[in-house]
Design a protein around this motif. Structure first.
Motif, PDB file in Angstrom:
ATOM      1  N   GLY A 174      -0.737 -12.331   2.256  1.00 42.04           N
ATOM      2  CA  GLY A 174      -0.247 -11.867   3.547  1.00 42.04           C
ATOM      3  C   GLY A 174       0.776 -10.778   3.346  1.00 42.04           C
ATOM      4  N   ALA A 175       0.620  -9.674   4.044  1.00 41.21           N
ATOM      5  CA  ALA A 175       1.517  -8.537   3.879  1.00 41.21           C
ATOM      6  C   ALA A 175       1.774  -7.874   5.226  1.00 41.21           C
ATOM      7  N   VAL A 176       2.912  -7.218   5.313  1.00 42.16           N
ATOM      8  CA  VAL A 176       3.248  -6.411   6.489  1.00 42.16           C
ATOM      9  C   VAL A 176       3.035  -4.955   6.117  1.00 42.16           C
ATOM     10  N   LEU A 177       2.172  -4.293   6.857  1.00 43.53           N
ATOM     11  CA  LEU A 177       1.836  -2.896   6.580  1.00 43.53           C
ATOM     12  C   LEU A 177       2.556  -1.995   7.573  1.00 43.53           C
ATOM     13  N   ARG A 178       3.228  -0.990   7.042  1.00 42.85           N
ATOM     14  CA  ARG A 178       3.948  -0.034   7.883  1.00 42.85           C
ATOM     15  C   ARG A 178       3.017   1.063   8.350  1.00 42.85           C
ATOM     16  N   SER A 179       3.467   1.769   9.376  1.00 41.92           N
ATOM     17  CA  SER A 179       2.698   2.873   9.945  1.00 41.92           C
ATOM     18  C   SER A 179       3.532   4.147   9.880  1.00 41.92           C
ATOM     19  N   LEU A 201       0.821  -1.208   0.000  1.00 45.30           N
ATOM     20  CA  LEU A 201       0.000   0.000   0.000  1.00 45.30           C
ATOM     21  C   LEU A 201       0.854   1.257   0.000  1.00 45.30           C
ATOM     22  N   ARG A 202       2.162   1.111   0.242  1.00 45.51           N
ATOM     23  CA  ARG A 202       3.067   2.250   0.273  1.00 45.51           C
ATOM     24  C   ARG A 202       4.171   2.143  -0.773  1.00 45.51           C
ATOM     25  N   ASN A 203       4.428   0.933  -1.253  1.00 43.28           N
ATOM     26  CA  ASN A 203       5.516   0.716  -2.201  1.00 43.28           C
ATOM     27  C   ASN A 203       4.955   0.440  -3.590  1.00 43.28           C
ATOM     28  N   PRO A 204       5.121   1.353  -4.559  1.00 42.10           N
ATOM     29  CA  PRO A 204       4.538   1.168  -5.888  1.00 42.10           C
ATOM     30  C   PRO A 204       5.080  -0.055  -6.626  1.00 42.10           C
ATOM     31  N   ASP A 205       6.363  -0.377  -6.420  1.00 38.69           N
ATOM     32  CA  ASP A 205       6.938  -1.534  -7.111  1.00 38.69           C
ATOM     33  C   ASP A 205       6.282  -2.831  -6.642  1.00 38.69           C
TER      34      ASP A 205
END
Length: 538
Positions: free
Chosen positions: A318-323, A295-299
């Motif tokens: 499954g993904a790790v989402l940053r804050s 959701l933050r990294n376009p690549d």
């Protein structure tokens, strides 16, 4: 000078021979054997029939002992069991946290040993109650261990050793607590059968009764019907992309891990176009398939979108989402549509992060124990059940260790889940841990009458039917893509409807039994004191 033969020691005048415990060295051996039998009952060994034997051995070791001795023997059994069972934790955390966790878990078996010693007068007076009390005490011990401290750690529940056993069928009625209860009841029947004065003729009918009771509890559940699923099916593909190297540094390889899952999915799409594979209705990737926040990294987003477009169906990844807060992350399952991209309305955030692994309570103190403390981010827990609605089916999504927690899984089914999906990452552990986790998935499928799957970065990945049967299991540490027709929906089981009430009832009964034994213990202490007084007068 004439040497006189040393007289034999006089028998203990305080405790009658009929009420003495086993010799200390015998009790110690039984406690060690109990821990070893428990270990062998679990995957990867899978000797499930040893679980009730372990219950019986520990009960015999602690019977008629003082409370401190019962607790000590329970602790010994717990260490023999938990230290090797949890050895996979040292691969990520080091040896000291592994041993601390093992000691903490063994402490609950120490409480169990203490409770067994406390109930000794009751068992001497009413041996027929031994199976019931064994079942209640084990359920109560697990109920406490599953919740405290820091939300508990249910690994090593008796129920999770029964993935291939007839007793697994009982999960459809009362979930994991009932399976544990049945296994412990069988163990209680075994110790009641063995702890008898065989010279008395009337012992034999009672022994036969206990033997029949143990056999019925162990094998009888095979006759319990499991939930019959609906006829409708959906084809689900699970992608085990693998990682370049096992171990903690898989995080440093996150771009390669994501690319592995993208390429595997694109290859599946090519196979579908060539007629070598069926078109799936849904694709599921494991936990940490994208450790780069898409959701933050376009690549990362572009790669996932390309895979979803190629296969033409949604991907639950499954993904790790940053804050925006430094060091704060979320462990998520995201539904990625082939055209519109991430569907943030169908986003599940892991509700039960693992303390000391995914978030760090008591960080300053923990830093003294391990220099890896600061590798642990602050994983923020979600607050809604993992109910992900896809065009193919409503998925009950649970992430990794959450499968061990009764309420986390049940909430997805009561929320409408038609199939269960366990997204996990075993790259920092080993195959034994993965197979122990798969046994939990087997129990959940039976418990809730929902077909289930476990998908891992490195394995073991598999599908599970509502009778606990495992389909299409993959190897460990190798890439794989597996398709399976999963039956969807079906009626809710009694276990789903009843929730935690059977477990609470068992805990309440266990407390009642412990309280009821108090007068018998006082009476025995009074008899002991009177015998000591008489001995002193002589």
């Amino acid at each position: 000078m004439t040497l006189q033969p040393t007289p034999a020691p006089a028998p203990d005048p305080v405790v009658p021979a009929a009420h003495r415990p086993l010799r200390r060295w015998v009790a110690l051996l039984l406690a060690v054997a109990a821990g070893a039998a428990l270990l062998l009952a679990f995957p990867p060994y899978g000797l499930w029939w040893l679980a009730p034997v372990a219950v019986a051995l520990l009960a015999a070791a602690t019977h008629r002992r003082r409370l401190r001795g019962g607790a000590g023997l329970g602790m010994i059994a717990g260490l023999v069991f938990f230290v090797p069972l949890l050895d996979w934790t040292h691969l990520a955390a080091g040896w000291l946290p592994w041993l601390l966790l093992s000691f903490a878990q063994a402490a609950y078996l120490a409480l169990l040993g203490l409770a067994g010693a406390w109930l000794s007068p009751l068992h001497d007076r009413r041996r027929a109650l031994w199976p019931l009390t064994a079942g209640l005490l084990w359920v109560a011990q697990e109920a406490l261990r599953d919740r405290a401290p820091f939300g508990g750690f249910p690994w090593g529940r008796l129920a999770f050793s029964q993935g291939e056993a007839p007793a697994l069928r009982l999960a459809v009625v009362g979930g994991a607590p009932l399976v544990t209860f049945a296994v412990a009841v069988a163990g209680g029947a075994l110790v009641a059968l063995a702890w008898r004065r065989w010279s008395r003729p009337r012992s034999w009918p009672a022994a036969a009764g206990f033997a029949v009771a143990a056999a019925v509890v162990l094998a009888g559940p095979a006759l319990v019907p499991v939930a019959q699923p609906a006829a409708a099916t959906r084809t689900v593909a699970i992608v085990q992309g693998n990682v370049p190297r096992l171990g903690l540094d898989f995080n440093a390889q996150r771009a390669a891990v994501l690319l592995n899952h993208v390429r595997a999915t694109e290859q599946l799409a090519a196979d579908v176009r060539a007629g070598r594979a069926r078109q799936p209705d849904l694709v599921i990737w494991p936990e940490n398939a994208s450790d780069i926040d898409p959701l933050r990294n376009p690549d990362a987003a572009q790669q996932i979108a390309g895979a979803a477009t190629a296969i033409g169906v949604p991907i639950l990844l499954g993904a790790v989402l940053r804050s925006d807060i430094e060091g704060e992350i979320r462990n998520a399952g995201i539904l990625w549509q082939p055209v519109t991209g991430p569907d943030l309305d169908q986003l599940y955030i892991k509700r039960h992060p693992v303390p000391f692994a995914e978030y760090m309570p008591l960080r300053p103190i923990a830093r003294v124990v391990s220099d890896k403390v600061d590798l642990v981010k602050n994983m923020v827990a979600g607050d809604t059940p993992g109910v992900v609605r896809t065009p193919a089916a409503t998925v009950g999504d649970v992430i990794c260790f959450e499968v061990a927690y009764d309420a986390v899984v049940r909430d997805t089914v009561t929320g409408g889940a038609q199939i269960l999906a366990v997204q996990t990452n075993n790259a920092t552990f080993n195959e034994a841990e993965a197979r122990q986790q798969l046994a939990m998935v087997q129990l959940r499928a039976v418990e809730h009458g929902r077909e289930a799957l476990m998908v891992s970065t490195v394995g073991v990945s598999a599908f599970v039917g509502t009778a606990g049967q495992v389909y299409r299991s993959t190897g460990f540490n190798e890439p794989a893509v597996v398709l399976h027709d999963m039956r969807v929906d079906g009626p809710r089981t009694l276990a789903t409807r009843s929730g935690h009430w059977p477990e609470l009832a068992a805990v309440a009964l266990a407390v009642l039994v412990l309280v009821a034994a108090t007068p018998l213990r006082r009476r025995r202490r009074g008899a002991r004191a009177a015998a000591e007084s008489t001995t002193e007068e002589r």
